[in-house]
Design a protein around this motif. Structure first.
Motif, PDB file in Angstrom:
ATOM      1  N   GLY A 239      99.207 -46.711  73.130  1.00  0.00           N
ATOM      2  CA  GLY A 239      99.371 -45.475  74.084  1.00  0.00           C
ATOM      3  C   GLY A 239      99.879 -43.994  73.542  1.00  0.00           C
ATOM      4  N   GLN A 240      99.462 -43.508  72.938  1.00  0.00           N
ATOM      5  CA  GLN A 240      99.732 -42.180  71.817  1.00  0.00           C
ATOM      6  C   GLN A 240      98.983 -41.463  72.659  1.00  0.00           C
ATOM      7  OE1 GLN A 240     100.107 -41.596  67.614  1.00  0.00           O
ATOM      8  NE2 GLN A 240     100.230 -39.721  67.621  1.00  0.00           N
ATOM      9  N   VAL A 241      98.657 -39.819  73.368  1.00  0.00           N
ATOM     10  CA  VAL A 241      97.592 -39.403  73.498  1.00  0.00           C
ATOM     11  C   VAL A 241      97.079 -38.748  72.259  1.00  0.00           C
ATOM     12  CG1 VAL A 241      96.633 -38.323  75.081  1.00  0.00           C
ATOM     13  CG2 VAL A 241      98.253 -39.877  75.731  1.00  0.00           C
ATOM     14  N   LEU A 242      96.324 -38.825  72.580  1.00  0.00           N
ATOM     15  CA  LEU A 242      95.423 -37.563  71.385  1.00  0.00           C
ATOM     16  C   LEU A 242      94.359 -36.232  72.219  1.00  0.00           C
ATOM     17  CD1 LEU A 242      94.396 -39.624  68.627  1.00  0.00           C
ATOM     18  CD2 LEU A 242      96.008 -38.675  68.684  1.00  0.00           C
ATOM     19  N   THR A 243      94.417 -35.594  71.076  1.00  0.00           N
ATOM     20  CA  THR A 243      93.918 -34.286  71.715  1.00  0.00           C
ATOM     21  C   THR A 243      92.546 -33.939  70.735  1.00  0.00           C
ATOM     22  OG1 THR A 243      95.301 -32.635  73.021  1.00  0.00           O
ATOM     23  CG2 THR A 243      93.142 -31.862  72.817  1.00  0.00           C
ATOM     24  N   ILE A 244      91.505 -34.053  71.587  1.00  0.00           N
ATOM     25  CA  ILE A 244      89.957 -34.042  69.906  1.00  0.00           C
ATOM     26  C   ILE A 244      88.884 -33.718  70.897  1.00  0.00           C
ATOM     27  CG2 ILE A 244      88.708 -35.561  68.948  1.00  0.00           C
ATOM     28  CD1 ILE A 244      90.982 -36.052  67.771  1.00  0.00           C
ATOM     29  N   PRO A 245      88.404 -33.055  70.425  1.00  0.00           N
ATOM     30  CA  PRO A 245      87.031 -31.851  71.021  1.00  0.00           C
ATOM     31  C   PRO A 245      85.839 -33.151  71.021  1.00  0.00           C
ATOM     32  CG  PRO A 245      87.491 -30.904  68.513  1.00  0.00           C
ATOM     33  CD  PRO A 245      88.679 -32.373  68.677  1.00  0.00           C
ATOM     34  N   LEU A 246      85.309 -32.495  72.006  1.00  0.00           N
ATOM     35  CA  LEU A 246      84.596 -32.998  72.361  1.00  0.00           C
ATOM     36  C   LEU A 246      82.255 -32.092  72.441  1.00  0.00           C
ATOM     37  CD1 LEU A 246      83.295 -35.929  73.749  1.00  0.00           C
ATOM     38  CD2 LEU A 246      83.288 -35.180  76.394  1.00  0.00           C
ATOM     39  N   ASN A 247      81.543 -33.030  72.344  1.00  0.00           N
ATOM     40  CA  ASN A 247      80.778 -32.670  72.238  1.00  0.00           C
ATOM     41  C   ASN A 247      79.289 -33.086  72.213  1.00  0.00           C
ATOM     42  OD1 ASN A 247      82.364 -31.157  69.856  1.00  0.00           O
ATOM     43  ND2 ASN A 247      81.238 -29.018  70.585  1.00  0.00           N
ATOM     44  N   SER A 248      79.011 -33.038  73.354  1.00  0.00           N
ATOM     45  CA  SER A 248      77.640 -34.219  73.766  1.00  0.00           C
ATOM     46  C   SER A 248      77.281 -34.373  74.748  1.00  0.00           C
ATOM     47  CB  SER A 248      77.999 -36.392  73.441  1.00  0.00           C
ATOM     48  OG  SER A 248      79.265 -35.786  74.442  1.00  0.00           O
ATOM     49  N   TYR A 249      76.233 -34.932  74.541  1.00  0.00           N
ATOM     50  CA  TYR A 249      75.535 -34.531  75.944  1.00  0.00           C
ATOM     51  C   TYR A 249      74.977 -35.884  76.698  1.00  0.00           C
ATOM     52  CZ  TYR A 249      71.466 -34.292  79.474  1.00  0.00           C
ATOM     53  OH  TYR A 249      70.738 -34.723  81.127  1.00  0.00           O
ATOM     54  N   GLU A 250      74.638 -37.011  75.978  1.00  0.00           N
ATOM     55  CA  GLU A 250      74.899 -37.987  76.359  1.00  0.00           C
ATOM     56  C   GLU A 250      75.726 -39.328  75.680  1.00  0.00           C
ATOM     57  OE1 GLU A 250      70.138 -39.235  76.133  1.00  0.00           O
ATOM     58  OE2 GLU A 250      70.703 -37.954  73.938  1.00  0.00           O
ATOM     59  N   GLY A 251      77.058 -38.916  76.001  1.00  0.00           N
ATOM     60  CA  GLY A 251      78.107 -39.591  75.623  1.00  0.00           C
ATOM     61  C   GLY A 251      78.763 -41.228  76.448  1.00  0.00           C
ATOM     62  N   ASN A 252      77.808 -40.493  77.874  1.00  0.00           N
ATOM     63  CA  ASN A 252      78.451 -41.680  78.806  1.00  0.00           C
ATOM     64  C   ASN A 252      77.765 -43.427  78.328  1.00  0.00           C
ATOM     65  OD1 ASN A 252      78.670 -42.866  81.460  1.00  0.00           O
ATOM     66  ND2 ASN A 252      77.457 -41.791  82.209  1.00  0.00           N
ATOM     67  N   TYR A 253      78.823 -43.557  77.960  1.00  0.00           N
ATOM     68  CA  TYR A 253      79.310 -45.294  77.456  1.00  0.00           C
ATOM     69  C   TYR A 253      79.099 -46.532  78.364  1.00  0.00           C
ATOM     70  CZ  TYR A 253      80.189 -48.874  75.326  1.00  0.00           C
ATOM     71  OH  TYR A 253      80.273 -50.292  74.794  1.00  0.00           O
ATOM     72  N   ILE A 254      78.093 -47.560  78.109  1.00  0.00           N
ATOM     73  CA  ILE A 254      77.866 -48.010  78.898  1.00  0.00           C
ATOM     74  C   ILE A 254      77.957 -49.463  77.995  1.00  0.00           C
ATOM     75  CG2 ILE A 254      76.785 -47.053  81.053  1.00  0.00           C
ATOM     76  CD1 ILE A 254      74.101 -47.736  79.879  1.00  0.00           C
ATOM     77  N   THR A 255      78.563 -50.563  78.857  1.00  0.00           N
ATOM     78  CA  THR A 255      78.570 -52.002  78.814  1.00  0.00           C
ATOM     79  C   THR A 255      77.916 -53.077  78.268  1.00  0.00           C
ATOM     80  OG1 THR A 255      79.692 -53.149  80.065  1.00  0.00           O
ATOM     81  CG2 THR A 255      81.209 -51.591  78.945  1.00  0.00           C
ATOM     82  N   GLY A 256      76.761 -52.926  78.599  1.00  0.00           N
ATOM     83  CA  GLY A 256      75.577 -54.008  79.327  1.00  0.00           C
ATOM     84  C   GLY A 256      76.347 -55.081  79.679  1.00  0.00           C
ATOM     85  N   GLY A 257      77.115 -55.363  80.147  1.00  0.00           N
ATOM     86  CA  GLY A 257      77.581 -56.730  80.582  1.00  0.00           C
ATOM     87  C   GLY A 257      78.407 -57.479  78.698  1.00  0.00           C
ATOM     88  N   ASP A 258      78.059 -56.048  77.864  1.00  0.00           N
ATOM     89  CA  ASP A 258      78.493 -56.656  76.706  1.00  0.00           C
ATOM     90  C   ASP A 258      80.360 -57.181  76.524  1.00  0.00           C
ATOM     91  OD1 ASP A 258      75.511 -57.317  75.733  1.00  0.00           O
ATOM     92  OD2 ASP A 258      76.269 -55.179  74.399  1.00  0.00           O
ATOM     93  N   ALA A 259      81.104 -58.301  75.663  1.00  0.00           N
ATOM     94  CA  ALA A 259      81.762 -57.981  75.890  1.00  0.00           C
ATOM     95  C   ALA A 259      82.538 -56.663  74.779  1.00  0.00           C
ATOM     96  CB  ALA A 259      82.593 -59.300  75.440  1.00  0.00           C
ATOM     97  N   VAL A 260      83.838 -55.726  75.281  1.00  0.00           N
ATOM     98  CA  VAL A 260      83.989 -54.687  74.532  1.00  0.00           C
ATOM     99  C   VAL A 260      85.628 -54.446  74.046  1.00  0.00           C
ATOM    100  CG1 VAL A 260      83.950 -52.881  74.205  1.00  0.00           C
ATOM    101  CG2 VAL A 260      81.921 -53.900  75.686  1.00  0.00           C
ATOM    102  N   ARG A 261      85.540 -54.570  72.610  1.00  0.00           N
ATOM    103  CA  ARG A 261      86.920 -54.569  72.234  1.00  0.00           C
ATOM    104  C   ARG A 261      86.762 -52.612  72.237  1.00  0.00           C
ATOM    105  NH1 ARG A 261      88.674 -55.566  66.715  1.00  0.00           N
ATOM    106  NH2 ARG A 261      90.655 -55.576  68.110  1.00  0.00           N
ATOM    107  N   VAL A 262      88.405 -51.811  73.343  1.00  0.00           N
ATOM    108  CA  VAL A 262      88.580 -50.800  74.075  1.00  0.00           C
ATOM    109  C   VAL A 262      89.505 -50.371  72.685  1.00  0.00           C
ATOM    110  CG1 VAL A 262      88.466 -48.890  74.802  1.00  0.00           C
ATOM    111  CG2 VAL A 262      87.327 -51.151  76.062  1.00  0.00           C
ATOM    112  N   MET A 263      89.176 -49.141  71.557  1.00  0.00           N
ATOM    113  CA  MET A 263      90.044 -48.674  70.763  1.00  0.00           C
ATOM    114  C   MET A 263      90.439 -47.206  71.509  1.00  0.00           C
ATOM    115  SD  MET A 263      90.489 -50.189  68.018  1.00  0.00           S
ATOM    116  CE  MET A 263      89.876 -52.172  69.477  1.00  0.00           C
ATOM    117  N   LEU A 264      89.722 -46.429  72.684  1.00  0.00           N
ATOM    118  CA  LEU A 264      90.387 -44.946  72.489  1.00  0.00           C
ATOM    119  C   LEU A 264      89.948 -45.108  74.389  1.00  0.00           C
ATOM    120  CD1 LEU A 264      89.960 -42.574  70.338  1.00  0.00           C
ATOM    121  CD2 LEU A 264      91.686 -43.905  70.689  1.00  0.00           C
TER     122      LEU A 264
END
Length: 332
Positions: A239-264
């Motif tokens: 539940g902790q909220v962090l402020t981190i810089p983002l620098n990307s053009y292709e950063g749109n994450y897709i699961t593709g139907g895979d099981a995913v363990r989300v960290m952030l």
């Protein structure tokens, strides 16, 4: 009586006369003593009379290149030391460049994988050394990671992002050694482009595509910690909220139907999920994931750019300290 008109005075060659005026110089005018005789190649012009050699400008020699035993060449520049190279010796194996001392095993080493086009390897090395860790640059052609306890794949544009981000880097010789390290339970972290490479290599599920608005994003974002069970988040609170810089053009994450363990996940400053707080349109607002064992993780934001006050945030230290703590937790 016939009048005789005197010829116009000759205009000196090195005067401020216009080109049109100079073109009117009498054809039989002597070029003057300050020009060498025709065909005399020994003279260097009016400041170097005939018979003397023109002084040559010496080409400035490029800075010497030095390499560490991992094969990465680092160009020596005044005031800049090559990370891991000769001269990069601290008074104590546990002492960072900031003078901090940490009670940690001096044998532990973080390998920073560098591909052609990687551009954040020095930032990552600086950040980990600020935390008291030892780093070593590893060129992508290496086939062994002996002596390396964990690896980080930093951001950049590996192989120019040709074909697809990470698609070529995935076949670099070093990736077989990275897969072996991951199979042994060692920590493996991918940041931005490194995250893309790990997905292409099959070490992490899903993939990354162009941002929803088809624009490059370069700004701080808020991410909420979903789970502390990974090398990336073990020092954070759920539940902790962090402020981190983002620098990307292709950063749109897709699961593709895979099981995913989300960290952030991307949120607003209060930790609330919303479409407006999702900067790139990632599925489920996912900013970071980990494998089932938790020893391989990837994230799109750059924690190495949020470790000191002048950077606007120090929240990145929490994530990088998690990685360092994971190194020490792995059995020898």
């Amino acid at each position: 009586m016939r009048s005789v008109t005197a010829p116009p005075p000759a205009i000196p060659r090195h005067s401020s006369a216009s080109p049109a005026d100079r073109s009117r110089t009498a054809p039989d005018e002597s070029p003057g003593d300050d020009y060498p005789p025709a065909g005399d190649c020994r003279s260097g012009g009016r400041h170097h009379p005939a018979g003397t050699r023109r002084p040559r400008l010496r080409r400035r020699r490029r800075g010497s290149r030095q390499s560490n035993h991992r094969g990465v060449f680092a160009r020596a520049r005044p005031g800049v030391r090559a990370v891991g190279g000769a001269g990069h010796v601290r008074e104590d194996a546990r002492q960072s460049r900031h003078g901090e001392l940490r009670d940690r095993d001096p044998r532990l080493s973080i390998g920073i994988i560098t591909f052609p086009g990687t551009n954040c390897e020095r930032d990552v090395a600086y950040a980990f050394e600020a935390l008291g860790a030892d780093t070593e640059q590893v060129w992508h052609r290496e086939t062994s990671l002996d002596g390396i306890d964990g690896v980080v794949l930093p951001g950049g544009f590996a192989h120019g992002d040709y074909l697809r981000t990470g698609a070529i880097a995935r076949f670099s010789p070093v990736m077989a050694a990275v897969e072996k390290l991951a199979a042994e339970g060692r920590p493996v972290l991918g940041i931005c482009n490194g995250f893309q490479v790990l997905c292409e290599a099959g070490l992490l599920p899903g993939g990354l595509i162009a941002n929803r608005d088809l624009r490059f994003i370069c700004r701080p974002v808020h991410v909420r910690v979903q789970s502390p069970d990974s090398i990336l988040t073990r020092a954070a609170r759920p539940g902790q909220v962090l402020t981190i810089p983002l620098n990307s053009y292709e950063g749109n994450y897709i699961t593709g139907g895979d099981a995913v363990r989300v960290m952030l996940r991307y949120t607003d400053a209060a930790g609330t999920l919303s479409d407006a707080a999702n900067p790139n349109g990632s599925e489920g607002a996912i900013a970071a994931v980990a494998n089932t064992a938790g020893n391989v993780a990837g994230l799109m934001p750059h924690p190495e750019r949020a470790i000191e006050d002048f950077m606007g945030s120090t929240d990145g230290r929490i994530l990088l300290e998690s990685f360092v703590a994971s190194l020490e937790a792995v059995p020898a």
